[in-house]
Design a protein around this motif. Structure first.
Motif, short mmCIF file in Angstrom:
data_model
loop_
_atom_site.label_atom_id
_atom_site.label_comp_id
_atom_site.label_asym_id
_atom_site.label_seq_id
_atom_site.Cartn_x
_atom_site.Cartn_y
_atom_site.Cartn_z
N LEU A 19 0.82 -1.22 0.00
CA LEU A 19 0.00 0.00 0.00
C LEU A 19 0.86 1.27 0.00
CD1 LEU A 19 -2.80 -1.05 2.54
CD2 LEU A 19 -3.04 -0.76 0.07
N SER A 20 2.13 1.13 -0.26
CA SER A 20 2.95 2.34 -0.34
C SER A 20 2.63 3.09 -1.63
CB SER A 20 4.44 1.96 -0.31
OG SER A 20 4.76 1.13 -1.42
N PRO A 21 2.73 4.43 -1.65
CA PRO A 21 3.34 5.31 -0.64
C PRO A 21 2.40 5.71 0.50
CG PRO A 21 2.66 6.61 -2.52
CD PRO A 21 2.35 5.19 -2.88
N VAL A 22 1.14 5.26 0.45
CA VAL A 22 0.19 5.65 1.50
C VAL A 22 0.71 5.27 2.87
CG1 VAL A 22 -2.14 5.31 2.39
CG2 VAL A 22 -1.78 5.48 -0.07
N THR A 23 1.33 4.11 2.98
CA THR A 23 1.76 3.60 4.27
C THR A 23 3.15 4.09 4.69
OG1 THR A 23 2.42 1.60 3.06
CG2 THR A 23 0.33 1.55 4.25
N PHE A 24 3.75 5.00 3.93
CA PHE A 24 5.02 5.58 4.37
C PHE A 24 4.84 6.37 5.67
CE2 PHE A 24 6.99 5.77 -0.16
CZ PHE A 24 7.26 4.41 -0.08
N GLY A 25 3.64 6.91 5.88
CA GLY A 25 3.42 7.76 7.04
C GLY A 25 2.45 7.22 8.06
N VAL A 26 1.75 6.12 7.72
CA VAL A 26 0.74 5.60 8.64
C VAL A 26 0.58 4.10 8.43
CG1 VAL A 26 -1.16 6.04 7.02
CG2 VAL A 26 -1.64 5.89 9.47
N SER A 27 0.31 3.37 9.51
CA SER A 27 0.08 1.94 9.43
C SER A 27 -1.16 1.65 8.58
CB SER A 27 -0.13 1.37 10.83
OG SER A 27 -0.64 0.04 10.78
N LYS A 28 -1.11 0.57 7.81
CA LYS A 28 -2.27 0.23 6.99
C LYS A 28 -3.50 -0.09 7.84
CE LYS A 28 -0.95 -4.66 6.45
NZ LYS A 28 -0.62 -5.74 5.47
N GLN A 29 -3.28 -0.55 9.06
CA GLN A 29 -4.41 -0.86 9.94
C GLN A 29 -5.08 0.40 10.50
OE1 GLN A 29 -1.40 -2.45 10.31
NE2 GLN A 29 -1.88 -4.56 9.76
N LEU A 30 -4.47 1.55 10.30
CA LEU A 30 -5.05 2.81 10.74
C LEU A 30 -5.68 3.59 9.59
CD1 LEU A 30 -2.31 3.99 13.28
CD2 LEU A 30 -4.49 2.85 13.77
N LEU A 31 -5.57 3.05 8.39
CA LEU A 31 -6.22 3.69 7.25
C LEU A 31 -7.73 3.56 7.37
CD1 LEU A 31 -3.95 2.36 4.34
CD2 LEU A 31 -3.98 4.68 5.30
N PRO A 32 -8.50 4.48 6.80
CA PRO A 32 -9.95 4.37 6.88
C PRO A 32 -10.49 3.26 5.98
CG PRO A 32 -9.33 6.25 5.52
CD PRO A 32 -8.06 5.72 6.13
N LEU A 33 -11.31 2.40 6.56
CA LEU A 33 -12.08 1.44 5.79
C LEU A 33 -13.51 1.94 5.84
CD1 LEU A 33 -11.69 -2.44 5.98
CD2 LEU A 33 -13.75 -1.27 5.22
N TYR A 34 -13.88 2.70 4.84
CA TYR A 34 -15.09 3.52 4.77
C TYR A 34 -15.10 4.52 5.92
CZ TYR A 34 -19.94 5.07 4.29
OH TYR A 34 -21.06 5.85 4.16
N ASN A 35 -15.88 4.29 6.98
CA ASN A 35 -16.07 5.32 8.00
C ASN A 35 -15.44 4.97 9.35
OD1 ASN A 35 -17.81 3.27 8.63
ND2 ASN A 35 -19.69 4.48 8.50
N LYS A 36 -14.53 3.98 9.36
CA LYS A 36 -13.87 3.60 10.61
C LYS A 36 -12.43 3.21 10.31
CE LYS A 36 -18.17 1.28 11.59
NZ LYS A 36 -18.38 1.06 10.14
N PRO A 37 -11.55 3.31 11.31
CA PRO A 37 -10.19 2.81 11.10
C PRO A 37 -10.23 1.31 10.83
CG PRO A 37 -10.35 4.14 13.11
CD PRO A 37 -11.75 3.88 12.66
N ALA A 38 -9.37 0.85 9.94
CA ALA A 38 -9.40 -0.55 9.55
C ALA A 38 -9.24 -1.49 10.74
CB ALA A 38 -8.30 -0.82 8.52
N ILE A 39 -8.50 -1.09 11.78
CA ILE A 39 -8.27 -1.95 12.94
C ILE A 39 -9.55 -2.25 13.70
CG2 ILE A 39 -7.79 -0.02 14.52
CD1 ILE A 39 -5.90 -3.38 14.49
N TYR A 40 -10.57 -1.41 13.57
CA TYR A 40 -11.84 -1.64 14.25
C TYR A 40 -12.47 -2.97 13.84
CZ TYR A 40 -12.68 2.90 16.57
OH TYR A 40 -12.64 3.99 17.40
N TYR A 41 -12.28 -3.39 12.60
CA TYR A 41 -12.97 -4.57 12.10
C TYR A 41 -12.41 -5.87 12.67
CZ TYR A 41 -15.08 -1.10 9.06
OH TYR A 41 -15.76 0.01 8.60
N PRO A 42 -11.09 -6.11 12.64
CA PRO A 42 -10.59 -7.31 13.31
C PRO A 42 -10.80 -7.28 14.82
CG PRO A 42 -8.77 -5.95 12.52
CD PRO A 42 -10.02 -5.40 11.91
#
Length: 297
Positions: A19-42
């Protein structure tokens, strides 16, 4: 809070290179998955299995961001602690990193970029979580099994083997990033040797249980959706799915506060106290409506 007999680990380390370059500055699990941080789902997935005590394994550079988002879990009626994974040396490494956290308990592991959804999911999770001996993993039929660990069956649908990323898969059933193990997983993981990829493979760990006759492989029903959101396409697909479902029903997907409230881990007064930080936005209004309507499962 009473200690649950099974603890949960969310593996949210890694560099997110797909997922780079998006993940150069933030963990992929903190990216938004629609309206929540992706980590919320697991996190929500393991909460649905009744787990309340969590260890989140993260890349050291992302630790403060995870703590800022999730804290110690108190707002969700759970306990969250953290560990660092300085080098992503395989999924099975989670159990050596988390040895002290696991202690004498059984444990469940979920990958931080995995998304699960389905009406019967909670039932399957609770059943797996209550099993005290051996291991339970889940498999799902996919179009690109060569990307995953692939389950091979005999003519009676008994599991023969699991092959990691085969060039010529014998079936289309891929092992998902959701695993339930007894406490022996600590001992077994210590016996693993790095693969040709230089990683401690979760497939090798599952094969130990299989050879001992202690591995149960559950095939997800067609109504259950599993997505690995580690690519741009799959992240977009999962977000679009959540958007489509939430726009057609009154309930949200992957809402830890709601799950905790419905599980009885926090009461309506505690849920109401959380509304302040949302300042009447759409997410806060949803939680407010839950209290008012008191809709139950």
């Amino acid at each position: 809070m009473e200690d649950n007999c099974r603890k949960g680990i969310i593996l949210a380390g890694g560099k997110g290179t797909r997922l780079s370059p998006v993940t150069f500055g933030v963990s992929k699990q903190l990216l938004p998955l629609y309206n929540k941080p992706a980590i919320y789902y697991p996190l929500s997935t393991l909460m649905l299995s009744g787990i309340r005590n969590f260890l989140i394994i993260v890349n050291p550079k992302d630790l403060n961001n995870f703590k800022s988002l999730l804290g110690n879990g108190e707002q969700f009626g759970i306990e969250i602690s953290y560990a660092e994974q300085s080098s992503p040396d395989g999924i099975a490494q989670a159990f050596t990193i988390g040895e002290k956290f696991i202690g004498d308990s059984n444990v469940a592991l979920i990958l931080g970029d995995n998304f699960f959804y389905g009406n019967s999911l909670s039932k399957d999770l609770l059943k797996a979580s209550k099993k005290n001996k051996g291991a339970t993993i889940f498999a799902c039929e996919v179009k690109d099994p060569e990307r995953y660990g692939v389950v091979d069956f005999d003519k009676d649908l008994k599991v023969k083997s699991i092959i990691e990323k085969p060039k010529n898969p014998l079936t289309n059933f891929a092992v998902t990033g959701l695993y339930f193990y007894d406490n022996n997983v600590i001992e077994y993981s210590k016996k693993l040797k790095p693969s040709k990829r230089g990683e401690l493979e979760i497939t090798d760990l599952n094969m130990i249980y299989l050879k001992k006759g202690e591995l149960e492989v559950n095939l997800f029903a067609r109504a259950i959706i599993w997505l690995d959101t580690g690519t741009f396409d799959s992240l977009y697909e999962a977000g679009a799915l959540v958007k489509s479902i939430e726009n057609k029903q009154i309930f949200k997907i992957g809402c830890p506060e709601e799950i905790s409230w419905r599980m009885g881990w926090i009461n309506s007064d505690q849920l109401n106290s959380l509304l302040i930080k949302y300042k009447n936005n759409e997410y806060g209004n949803y939680l407010k409506n839950l209290i008012q309507s008191k809709n139950m499962f």
